[in-house]
Design a protein around this motif. Structure first.
Motif, PDB file in Angstrom:
ATOM      1  N   GLU A 299       2.682   6.526   2.006  1.00  0.00           N
ATOM      2  CA  GLU A 299       1.497   6.534   2.751  1.00  0.00           C
ATOM      3  C   GLU A 299       2.247   5.075   2.302  1.00  0.00           C
ATOM      4  N   VAL A 300       1.548   3.791   3.869  1.00  0.00           N
ATOM      5  CA  VAL A 300       2.047   2.232   3.947  1.00  0.00           C
ATOM      6  C   VAL A 300       0.359   1.966   3.608  1.00  0.00           C
ATOM      7  N   VAL A 301      -0.515   1.921   2.798  1.00  0.00           N
ATOM      8  CA  VAL A 301      -1.816   1.562   2.575  1.00  0.00           C
ATOM      9  C   VAL A 301      -1.919  -0.293   2.301  1.00  0.00           C
ATOM     10  N   LYS A 302      -2.926  -0.325   2.620  1.00  0.00           N
ATOM     11  CA  LYS A 302      -3.516  -1.713   2.067  1.00  0.00           C
ATOM     12  C   LYS A 302      -5.777  -1.350   1.906  1.00  0.00           C
TER      13      LYS A 302
ATOM     14  N   PHE B  72      -2.611   7.067  11.845  1.00  0.00           N
ATOM     15  CA  PHE B  72      -3.108   5.909  10.955  1.00  0.00           C
ATOM     16  C   PHE B  72      -4.529   5.400  11.118  1.00  0.00           C
ATOM     17  N   TYR B  73      -5.089   5.642   9.712  1.00  0.00           N
ATOM     18  CA  TYR B  73      -6.559   6.165   9.325  1.00  0.00           C
ATOM     19  C   TYR B  73      -7.101   4.694   8.876  1.00  0.00           C
TER      20      TYR B  73
ATOM     21  N   THR C 264      -9.989   1.877   2.317  1.00  0.00           N
ATOM     22  CA  THR C 264      -8.585   1.621   2.500  1.00  0.00           C
ATOM     23  C   THR C 264      -7.850   2.422   4.184  1.00  0.00           C
ATOM     24  N   TYR C 265      -6.611   1.570   4.261  1.00  0.00           N
ATOM     25  CA  TYR C 265      -6.533   1.709   5.615  1.00  0.00           C
ATOM     26  C   TYR C 265      -4.839   1.504   5.509  1.00  0.00           C
ATOM     27  N   GLY C 266      -4.987   2.152   6.725  1.00  0.00           N
ATOM     28  CA  GLY C 266      -3.013   2.289   6.638  1.00  0.00           C
ATOM     29  C   GLY C 266      -2.180   3.606   7.757  1.00  0.00           C
ATOM     30  N   TYR C 267      -1.696   4.067   7.062  1.00  0.00           N
ATOM     31  CA  TYR C 267      -0.814   4.764   7.772  1.00  0.00           C
ATOM     32  C   TYR C 267       0.490   6.053   7.358  1.00  0.00           C
TER      33      TYR C 267
ATOM     34  N   ARG D 279     -11.260  10.787   5.487  1.00  0.00           N
ATOM     35  CA  ARG D 279      -9.598   9.276   7.080  1.00  0.00           C
ATOM     36  C   ARG D 279     -10.302  10.035   8.080  1.00  0.00           C
ATOM     37  N   VAL D 280     -10.563   9.043   8.806  1.00  0.00           N
ATOM     38  CA  VAL D 280     -10.842   8.702  10.540  1.00  0.00           C
ATOM     39  C   VAL D 280      -9.776   7.956  11.082  1.00  0.00           C
TER      40      VAL D 280
END
Length: 287
Positions: free
Chosen positions: A247-250, A192-193, A236-239, A205-206
């Motif tokens: 990837e599932v991101v928003k 998750f990042y 951008t955030y998601g996993y 990415r963190v």
């Protein structure tokens, strides 16, 4: 004078820490390995597994073996243990005896019935022993978590909901939170990042890794370092799961305004005002 010298010597000696080489403790209690393991089984077919139990004490221990199911509480993701409704896991022995410093391998059998649907099923293999002393009553219990997958059509899907990212950011970090739901039928690990991009700015990415159990919701939160310069940035955030490249991101946009830029703006406005006032004053003087 001699008296004060003696007192000073005593204070110096007592202020020096004593350096000793402590003996490594040989009594660390009851242990089990592995603390987590994964197995894939076929419904209707017996599958063998094993754990290793160790007695790191100076006393002989009688270790009892038992099984519970476990699940995760939504959002906080604390594990909860319940009496198994599925009698799938059977130890070859219900207890073992371990001498001081001794360890033993304990076998167990997994038997998922023919009618079992494909997916993930989760069990805790407990080893417990009475380690009470003359005064204190104490029972030690350790566990090995068994992530069991019944073979078949395994679905690893998920979704992001309730995501929160501030639009204006003034701090040195940019926080974010979102909930992730495992909409599949089996567990999976994921990274998750959060990530920030801007004009001539591309941050790595963190994030952190977690496991998602099927049908559960996990609250994820974190923060990423803010850039140096103010401006409009894309976040951008998601996993990303450990079983697929999908990837599932928003994505969203933020405006970053560091405190120093506000101070700089005030300074610039002050300088502009000062020049303007001086210019007006010179103009009036010439008139």
């Amino acid at each position: 004078m001699r008296f004060f010298r003696i007192i000073l010597a005593i204070l110096v000696v007592t202020s020096i820490p004593l350096v000793t080489h402590a003996k490594e403790p040989n009594s660390t209690g009851l242990a089990v390995a592995p603390v987590r393991q994964e197995m894939t089984v076929v419904a209707g077919k017996l599958t063998q597994g094993a754990i290793r139990v160790a007695n790191y004490t100076d006393d002989k221990l009688t270790v009892n073996l038992s099984v519970q199911q476990f699940s995760a509480i939504d959002y906080v993701y604390d594990y909860q243990f319940t009496t198994p409704v599925k009698d799938w896991i059977v130890f070859e022995k219900t207890y073992i005896t371990l001498g001081p410093g001794q360890d033993k391998k304990v076998n167990f059998t997994v038997n998922a019935p023919n009618t079992t649907s494909p997916g993930g099923y989760y069990f805790a293999l407990f080893a417990s022993a009475d380690m009470s002393g003359a005064v204190v009553k104490r029972v030690a219990r350790v566990t090995s978590l068994l992530y069991l997958s019944v073979d078949g059509k395994l679905t690893r899907t998920g979704s992001i909901t309730d995501d929160i990212v501030p639009f204006f950011v003034y701090d040195s970090t940019i926080p974010y939170t979102f909930n992730v739901k495992n909409t599949g039928n089996v567990h999976y690990g994921a990274f998750f990042y959060g990530q920030l991009e801007g004009f001539f700015y591309d941050q790595p990415r963190v994030g952190v890794g977690h496991v998602l159990l099927p049908g559960t919701i996990r609250a994820v939160g974190g923060s990423i370092p803010a850039p140096f310069f103010p401006g409009l940035y894309k976040m951008t955030y998601g996993y990303k799961t450990d079983v697929s490249d999908n990837e599932v991101v928003k994505t969203t946009y933020i405006i970053y305004i560091p405190p120093w830029s506000l101070a700089a703006l005030v300074l610039v406005l002050f300088i502009i005002k000062w020049f303007w006032q001086n210019k007006r004053a010179r103009h009036r003087h010439k008139s």
